[in-house]
Design a protein around this motif. Structure first.
Motif, short mmCIF file in Angstrom:
data_model
loop_
_atom_site.label_atom_id
_atom_site.label_comp_id
_atom_site.label_asym_id
_atom_site.label_seq_id
_atom_site.Cartn_x
_atom_site.Cartn_y
_atom_site.Cartn_z
N LYS A 185 0.84 -1.21 0.00
CA LYS A 185 0.00 0.00 0.00
C LYS A 185 0.87 1.25 0.00
O LYS A 185 0.61 2.20 -0.74
N LEU A 186 1.91 1.21 0.84
CA LEU A 186 2.78 2.39 0.90
C LEU A 186 3.41 2.66 -0.45
O LEU A 186 3.46 3.79 -0.93
N ARG A 187 3.87 1.59 -1.08
CA ARG A 187 4.54 1.79 -2.37
C ARG A 187 3.57 2.33 -3.41
O ARG A 187 3.86 3.23 -4.17
N GLU A 188 2.36 1.76 -3.40
CA GLU A 188 1.34 2.25 -4.33
C GLU A 188 1.10 3.73 -4.13
O GLU A 188 1.16 4.51 -5.07
N MET A 189 0.84 4.07 -2.90
CA MET A 189 0.47 5.46 -2.62
C MET A 189 1.60 6.42 -2.86
O MET A 189 1.44 7.47 -3.46
N LEU A 190 2.76 6.04 -2.39
CA LEU A 190 3.86 6.99 -2.45
C LEU A 190 4.35 7.18 -3.88
O LEU A 190 4.60 8.28 -4.33
N ILE A 191 4.50 6.10 -4.60
CA ILE A 191 5.17 6.18 -5.90
C ILE A 191 4.19 6.08 -7.05
O ILE A 191 4.14 6.92 -7.93
N ARG A 192 3.37 5.06 -7.00
CA ARG A 192 2.65 4.77 -8.24
C ARG A 192 1.41 5.62 -8.44
O ARG A 192 0.92 5.74 -9.54
N VAL A 193 0.88 6.17 -7.36
CA VAL A 193 -0.37 6.90 -7.54
C VAL A 193 -0.24 8.39 -7.25
O VAL A 193 -0.81 9.21 -7.94
N ASN A 194 0.52 8.74 -6.22
CA ASN A 194 0.44 10.12 -5.76
C ASN A 194 1.73 10.91 -5.81
O ASN A 194 1.82 11.96 -5.21
N MET A 195 2.71 10.42 -6.53
CA MET A 195 3.98 11.14 -6.51
C MET A 195 3.80 12.56 -7.03
O MET A 195 4.32 13.52 -6.47
N GLU A 196 3.06 12.68 -8.12
CA GLU A 196 2.88 14.00 -8.70
C GLU A 196 2.10 14.91 -7.77
O GLU A 196 2.40 16.09 -7.64
N ASP A 197 1.12 14.32 -7.08
CA ASP A 197 0.33 15.15 -6.18
C ASP A 197 1.16 15.63 -5.00
O ASP A 197 1.02 16.76 -4.54
N LEU A 198 2.04 14.75 -4.51
CA LEU A 198 2.92 15.16 -3.41
C LEU A 198 3.75 16.36 -3.83
O LEU A 198 3.89 17.34 -3.10
N ARG A 199 4.30 16.27 -5.05
CA ARG A 199 5.12 17.39 -5.52
C ARG A 199 4.29 18.64 -5.66
O ARG A 199 4.73 19.74 -5.29
N GLU A 200 3.09 18.49 -6.17
CA GLU A 200 2.26 19.67 -6.37
C GLU A 200 1.89 20.31 -5.06
O GLU A 200 1.96 21.52 -4.90
N GLN A 201 1.51 19.48 -4.07
CA GLN A 201 1.15 20.02 -2.76
C GLN A 201 2.32 20.76 -2.14
O GLN A 201 2.15 21.83 -1.55
N THR A 202 3.49 20.17 -2.28
CA THR A 202 4.66 20.85 -1.72
C THR A 202 4.82 22.22 -2.35
O THR A 202 5.07 23.21 -1.67
N HIS A 203 4.66 22.28 -3.65
CA HIS A 203 4.88 23.55 -4.32
C HIS A 203 3.77 24.54 -4.06
O HIS A 203 4.01 25.71 -3.77
#
Lengths: 342, 491
Positions: free
Chosen positions: B337-355
């Protein structure tokens, strides 16, 4: 004690491992490439914006061209009944915004028309309103960008591409064309096209193009795709091929006719039907591919990374100068904010 | 499902094609090109009031699924135009993606957790590789952050991955300041980006972004509740970075304990007001999966880089005498689950939220701190520049004042010194005069003495000569007398 000292060290910029680390090998599938899909979904949700400006004398088929490009009535033709037939005294700029959607991709398209350009007897400085307009858009974006509380997505009204229509004289570029393109290629991406190219035969077209290319080179005018911004050899190869064909000889048409049982967009004349989308007849498909299918993002990127940045440098330096000059005439910081000749 | 709602401030939400919510900007109230399958009426170019009436007439209720609306953008004459053929800009997302691929991506993860919780191992397991590094000792005097950057490549995607790890977190006796280096580090990355953005000549599109996109907070598997250190640190970090809490080494907890533990952790986080990162549920393609994952937070993970043969496949697992824990088995732990969420599904969203969220917040605070503020749109905009100028003038004025003051002081000092010197000179002169006088007196005395001596010498000489004369006369007389006596005898 120690902790204070250490915390200062830790706040430094992270040190990178020696770059020779090279590409780290992955033992199995991780799923990093899913980020491409994520990015696609996000951008589709946000929608795109594209602002294009068409410049040229009246009667060169600008509005028809834009309608043909975007396959919809985005521009109102000046020749339609009910429109004012008067040539405006000064160059006016009219912007029309539309939202077009294709296969889930939404695009907010703004077309800026410039009626009155080059139509007067004395055309001196007829490019000034255009330059002012382009700079105004940069200014607007800059203001939004330096706010303290910024919007999540800054509305982008900067002109991404300027299509300049060259009348099909078949001889050389006129002084007006040269002046305009010289001034504008410094602040915006200029794509020159030969309008109403169905008046030239293929050989005449070739010769005209050669002369134009020579003229452009002689006056050091860099039109899109600019050579300086090619990023890698692949790009360069692709763009070189395009540069050989600049300016494109285009024909615009928004009426459909029957040719060999198919309905095609074209112009019907007594001696034949000129198919707009036939690469043998005119180079409209190439222009369309360049502007929309392959280089749209590139146009936007160059506008944002190059033209906007140089405007920003100029603007920020400008506002520094008055402060510096009042400082006992001491020389200020050495910025080479090149004062444009505008 | 198409719904339309109107808000009193003039902004309205239109659902387009039943798929996405789009927020139209400040609108003059005109709606363009709306058509519906229900009726042949096309309500084009009408005002909001007219539309509302029409809607009430034709749309049975808010969630009527038969309506398809084209969205209205800015209210300044923005129409949606139908296309009569294939234009080709549907390749735009692809163009954008290709450009990004050429450019490369970067992703920065911060691992916060006590020493020995398996941070490095988890990173190795997540990215299926072996990152170099030695395990840290427990005797660090303070919390440090160790960062390393790696270039990963998968198919055509180049990822510049930066992993920052805390070293010595939770090892000290006094842990009051443990969170400070972490907060400072994150702020330093934001500051670096802000500095680059504020430069006049900047190169933003080639900038290596070092801002932290995701913070994995490793919770020790005690089974009871969060430690106070964890709470304090997470509270300090939640407004600066996307926090994803995970339970490390979760093979130490049994299943029932795990559920209780998770509930306890989430309730503690909520009651303390810690905002952890919620996977986004607004995009319908990932809303479902993100929604379920949100319920599984914090993830209980196990990391292992050893591969063992299970069944007939090689799998990552940890072997114990009582059984084998498989890392990628969803029944054993939440690693997948962690791998899915962190890398495969939400990586772009994480970057966007940070910015867009964390960085903007930092920027706003920093600029307000420096004294800038937005002026209202009526007065002259470009406030940043003006404030810059004002500050600059102020600064220059101050400098000038300081210079003046310094100059004054200098002049003063010089005067004083001069006076002093003059004094000294005068004194010297006086001394000289005195000495001179003294000399002269002495000299005079000496001369007098000399004179008197001379006189005496002269007097003595005279007497001497006189005496000599007398003596010689006497001698002569005596001589002549003896001569006379002799003569008399002869006679």
């Amino acid at each position: 004690m120690e902790p204070q000292e250490r915390s200062m060290e830790a706040a430094a910029v992270p040190q990178e491992l020696p770059p020779d680390h090279g590409v780290h090998e992955l033992f199995g599938y991780v799923g990093i490439e899913a980020v491409l899909e994520q990015m696609k979904v996000k951008t589709m949700k946000m929608g795109f914006e594209f602002n294009i400006m068409v410049v040229g004398q009246s009667g060169l088929g600008k509005s028809t061209m834009v309608n043909t490009l975007f396959k919809s009535k985005v521009s109102r033709k000046a020749s339609q009944p009910g429109q004012e037939e008067r040539i405006p005294k000064t160059v006016q700029l009219q912007s029309v915004t539309h939202v077009i959607e294709e296969k889930g991709v939404k695009m907010k398209l703004t077309v800026t028309d410039t009626p009155g350009f080059g139509d007067q007897i004395n055309n001196e400085n007829c490019w000034d309103p255009i330059i002012k307009y382009i700079n105004e858009q940069y200014e607007r974006y800059l203001r939004e960008e330096i706010l303290i509380t910024r919007k999540r997505k800054i509305p982008d009204s900067r002109v991404h591409g300027c299509v300049y229509f060259i009348p099909p004289t078949g001889h050389w570029l006129r002084p007006l064309d040269l002046e305009f393109m010289r001034r504008l290629s410094k602040i915006v991406n200029v794509v020159p096209v030969i309008a109403k190219a169905d008046t030239l035969t293929l050989e005449e077209r070739e010769e005209f193009k050669q002369r134009i290319q020579r003229d452009l080179k002689a006056h050091a005018i860099s039109v899109y795709p600019q050579e300086d911004f090619d990023e890698d050899p692949d790009d360069r190869l692709l763009n070189d091929r395009i540069r050989e064909k600049i300016p494109f000889a285009v024909v615009g048409a928004d009426q459909e006719h029957q040719v060999n049982g198919k309905r095609v967009l074209g112009r019907k004349t007594k001696w034949g039907i000129i198919e707009v989308e036939n690469p043998a007849h005119c180079e409209f498909p190439m222009l369309r591919d360049l502007l929309i299918r392959s280089h749209l993002q590139d146009l936007k990127d160059i506008t944002h990374n190059v033209h906007y940045e140089s405007y920003r440098v100029r603007r920020l330096n400008e506002s520094n100068r008055p402060a510096l000059s009042s400082n006992n005439g001491l020389p200020g910081r050495d910025e080479d904010g090149d004062e444009s000749n505008l | 499902m198409a719904t339309i709602s109107y808000k009193a401030d003039g902004v309205f939400y239109v659902c387009c094609s039943g798929l996405f919510w789009r927020r139209a900007q400040k609108c003059t109230g005109r709606i363009y090109n709306i058509c519906t399958n229900l009726c042949t009426d096309c309500v084009v170019g009408c005002t909001w009031e007219v539309f509302r009436v029409w809607r009430e007439k034709y749309i049975l209720h808010e969630n009527d699924t038969n309506c398809v609306f084209f969205l209205a953008f800015q209210g300044e004459g923005c129409r949606t135009v139908p296309l009569s053929g294939h234009v080709g800009f549907d390749s735009l997302p692809d163009q954008l993606v290709n450009k990004s691929v050429n450019h490369g991506f970067c992703f920065n993860i911060l691992c916060v957790g006590e020493t020995g919780l398996g941070k490095s191992t988890l990173m190795d397991t997540l990215f299926n590789t072996k990152f170099e590094g030695d395990p840290a000792s427990h005797s660090q005097p303070g919390v440090q952050l160790k960062s390393s950057t790696y270039d990963l490549q998968e198919s055509n995607v180049n990822l510049k991955l930066t992993i920052v790890s805390t070293v010595g977190f939770g090892d000290q006796i006094n842990k009051e300041d443990s969170y400070k280096p972490i907060v400072e580090f994150i702020d330093a990355q934001f500051e670096a980006y802000l500095q680059e953005e504020l430069k006049i000549k900047r190169v933003l599109h080639n900038y290596h972004d070092t801002r932290i996109h995701a913070c994995l907070y490793f919770i020790a598997p005690t089974g009871h509740s969060l430690k106070s250190l964890d709470l304090v640190t997470m509270k300090k970090l939640d407004s600066k970075v996307n926090i994803i809490p995970i339970i490390a080494k979760s093979d130490a907890i049994s299943k029932s304990e795990l559920t209780k533990f998770k509930i306890k952790i989430t309730s503690e986080l909520v009651s303390n007001g810690v905002q952890i990162y919620q996977f986004p549920t607004d995009d319908e393609s990932v809303a479902e999966i993100n929604g379920t994952m949100n319920a599984h937070l914090p993830f209980a993970v196990i990391g292992s880089t050893e591969e063992l043969k299970i069944g007939n496949k090689m799998m990552k697992a940890r072997q114990y005498p009582w059984g084998t824990v498989q890392v990628e088995n969803e029944a054993h732990c939440d690693f997948v689950k962690l791998r899915e969420m962190l890398i495969r599904v939400n990586m772009e969203d994480l970057r966007e939220q940070t910015h867009t969220r964390h960085y903007e917040l930092y920027r706003r605070c920093k600029l307000e701190e420096m004294g800038f503020k937005d002026t209202d749109p009526d007065s002259k905009p470009f406030s940043l520049q003006e404030t810059y100028e004002a500050k600059r003038n102020e600064f220059l004025g101050e400098l000038q004042k300081k210079e003046e003051a310094m100059r004054q002081m200098f002049v003063q000092r010089v005067k004083e010194k001069e006076a002093e010197l003059k004094e000294a000179e005068k004194e010297l002169h006086e001394k000289f005069d005195r000495l001179k006088k003294l000399h002269q007196d002495e000299k005079k005395k000496l001369e007098d003495k000399k004179k008197s001596l001379d006189d005496e010498v002269n007097a003595f000489k005279q007497r001497k000569t006189a005496a000599e004369l007398l003596q010689s006369q006497a001698q002569q007389a005596g001589g002549s007398q003896t001569l006379k006596r002799d003569k008399e005898r002869k006679n």
